[in-house]
Scaffold this motif. Structure first.
Motif, PDB file in Angstrom:
ATOM      1  N   LEU A 198       8.278  -3.125  10.096  1.00  0.00           N
ATOM      2  CA  LEU A 198       7.723  -1.950   9.442  1.00  0.00           C
ATOM      3  C   LEU A 198       6.225  -2.111   9.145  1.00  0.00           C
ATOM      4  O   LEU A 198       5.701  -3.220   9.049  1.00  0.00           O
ATOM      5  N   TYR A 199       5.559  -0.970   8.992  1.00  0.00           N
ATOM      6  CA  TYR A 199       4.136  -0.912   8.677  1.00  0.00           C
ATOM      7  C   TYR A 199       3.914  -1.037   7.169  1.00  0.00           C
ATOM      8  O   TYR A 199       4.799  -0.735   6.370  1.00  0.00           O
ATOM      9  N   TYR A 200       2.679  -1.416   6.785  1.00  0.00           N
ATOM     10  CA  TYR A 200       2.394  -1.445   5.346  1.00  0.00           C
ATOM     11  C   TYR A 200       2.440  -0.044   4.751  1.00  0.00           C
ATOM     12  O   TYR A 200       2.698   0.132   3.559  1.00  0.00           O
ATOM     13  N   GLU A 201       2.223   0.979   5.578  1.00  0.00           N
ATOM     14  CA  GLU A 201       2.361   2.342   5.080  1.00  0.00           C
ATOM     15  C   GLU A 201       3.803   2.632   4.653  1.00  0.00           C
ATOM     16  O   GLU A 201       4.043   3.458   3.762  1.00  0.00           O
ATOM     17  N   ASP A 202       4.781   1.954   5.288  1.00  0.00           N
ATOM     18  CA  ASP A 202       6.158   2.060   4.816  1.00  0.00           C
ATOM     19  C   ASP A 202       6.288   1.442   3.424  1.00  0.00           C
ATOM     20  O   ASP A 202       7.096   1.882   2.606  1.00  0.00           O
ATOM     21  N   GLY A 203       5.469   0.414   3.157  1.00  0.00           N
ATOM     22  CA  GLY A 203       5.404  -0.147   1.813  1.00  0.00           C
ATOM     23  C   GLY A 203       4.794   0.840   0.827  1.00  0.00           C
ATOM     24  O   GLY A 203       5.227   0.920  -0.338  1.00  0.00           O
ATOM     25  N   PHE A 204       3.791   1.597   1.263  1.00  0.00           N
ATOM     26  CA  PHE A 204       3.246   2.661   0.421  1.00  0.00           C
ATOM     27  C   PHE A 204       4.343   3.680   0.089  1.00  0.00           C
ATOM     28  O   PHE A 204       4.429   4.171  -1.034  1.00  0.00           O
ATOM     29  N   GLN A 205       5.161   4.006   1.092  1.00  0.00           N
ATOM     30  CA  GLN A 205       6.252   4.953   0.848  1.00  0.00           C
ATOM     31  C   GLN A 205       7.235   4.390  -0.170  1.00  0.00           C
ATOM     32  O   GLN A 205       7.711   5.107  -1.059  1.00  0.00           O
ATOM     33  N   GLU A 206       7.547   3.116  -0.062  1.00  0.00           N
ATOM     34  CA  GLU A 206       8.425   2.473  -1.037  1.00  0.00           C
ATOM     35  C   GLU A 206       7.802   2.538  -2.430  1.00  0.00           C
ATOM     36  O   GLU A 206       8.509   2.778  -3.424  1.00  0.00           O
ATOM     37  N   PHE A 207       6.507   2.342  -2.518  1.00  0.00           N
ATOM     38  CA  PHE A 207       5.783   2.439  -3.790  1.00  0.00           C
ATOM     39  C   PHE A 207       5.956   3.836  -4.390  1.00  0.00           C
ATOM     40  O   PHE A 207       6.232   3.983  -5.588  1.00  0.00           O
ATOM     41  N   VAL A 208       5.803   4.867  -3.560  1.00  0.00           N
ATOM     42  CA  VAL A 208       5.985   6.249  -4.018  1.00  0.00           C
ATOM     43  C   VAL A 208       7.428   6.488  -4.448  1.00  0.00           C
ATOM     44  O   VAL A 208       7.693   7.088  -5.501  1.00  0.00           O
TER      45      VAL A 208
END
Length: 244
Positions: A198-208
């Motif tokens: 997964l991308y770090y942007e998927d981590g941003f989504q998890e953060f949201v």
């Protein structure tokens, strides 16, 4: 606040340029590389302590470290990703988590853009996470697309989105405020442990999804920038790099 560049990727679609170099060291204007532009931009906004996450062909960055520091007036710290060729960049960003507490202006090591992007981010500080967006570019399947709610901030960030429903494209430049350090590190760890691809942007989504707020900073209409993934992108990078 410090600067950060994610430069661990192999850049396979740019071979033969990346046979022995990371994508960030591919020249885009004479001997000026993508990494040179990133470091120049960070120095221009007085972020002279810079962390670079390296992985594929890390030795090439090591060999140029002293020259890069002298050329741009920066001090570089390298973070090593030994899984860069088999895992995606959610893990790369997580490896740099110990630096989040200083506040970070982070840029992808494959993006060519003018320093106005960094200035826009810094002038828009406030949210724990802040993403630079291109809100004027026509979007397709490949772009990292973002949906935004006026009250909630970013609600979705993914390539897997109908382009017609997106507010804009995340261009690979962001601010991570110190207040978000622990929450983002936790979201990134959950993300790569769920799927290291997964991308770090998927981590941003998890953060949201965990209740975090991500703001956005539009970069302005028709701002010349490009994410360099393949040879066509490299041609575009070489057309615009000489402009700034």
């Amino acid at each position: 606040m410090i600067g950060m560049v994610l430069a661990a990727g192999a850049g396979r679609r740019l071979r033969p340029f990346t046979d022995s170099l990371p994508k960030a060291l591919v020249p885009v204007d004479a001997d000026t590389t993508i990494l040179d532009i990133a470091l120049s931009n960070l120095a221009e906004v007085d972020l002279r302590d810079v962390v670079i996450v390296v992985g594929y062909a890390a030795d090439a960055v090591e060999e140029r470290q002293a020259d890069l520091e002298k050329r741009h007036g920066v001090t570089l710290s390298l973070v090593y990703n030994d899984k860069a060729e088999i895992w995606n960049n959610a893990y790369s960003l997580w490896l740099a988590r110990d630096h989040f507490g200083e506040g970070v202006l982070m840029v992808n090591g494959d993006t060519v853009h003018p320093v106005s992007v960094e200035r826009t981010l810094l002038s828009s500080r406030g949210p724990d996470l802040l993403l630079a967006l291109d809100t004027s570019k026509p979007l397709a399947e490949e772009e990292m697309k973002v949906q935004v709610d006026k009250a909630l901030g970013v609600t979705r960030v993914t390539k897997l989105m109908d382009p017609a429903t997106a507010y804009g494209e995340y261009i690979g430049a962001a601010i991570i405020e110190a207040a978000a350090a622990d929450a983002l590190a936790g979201a990134l760890e959950t993300t790569f442990r769920r799927d290291p691809g997964l991308y770090y942007e998927d981590g941003f989504q998890e953060f949201v999804d965990r209740g975090g707020f991500i703001g956005t900073a539009p970069i302005g209409d028709e701002m010349p920038w490009v994410e360099v993934d393949d040879h066509r992108d490299l041609v575009r990078a070489r057309e615009i790099a000489c402009l700034y």
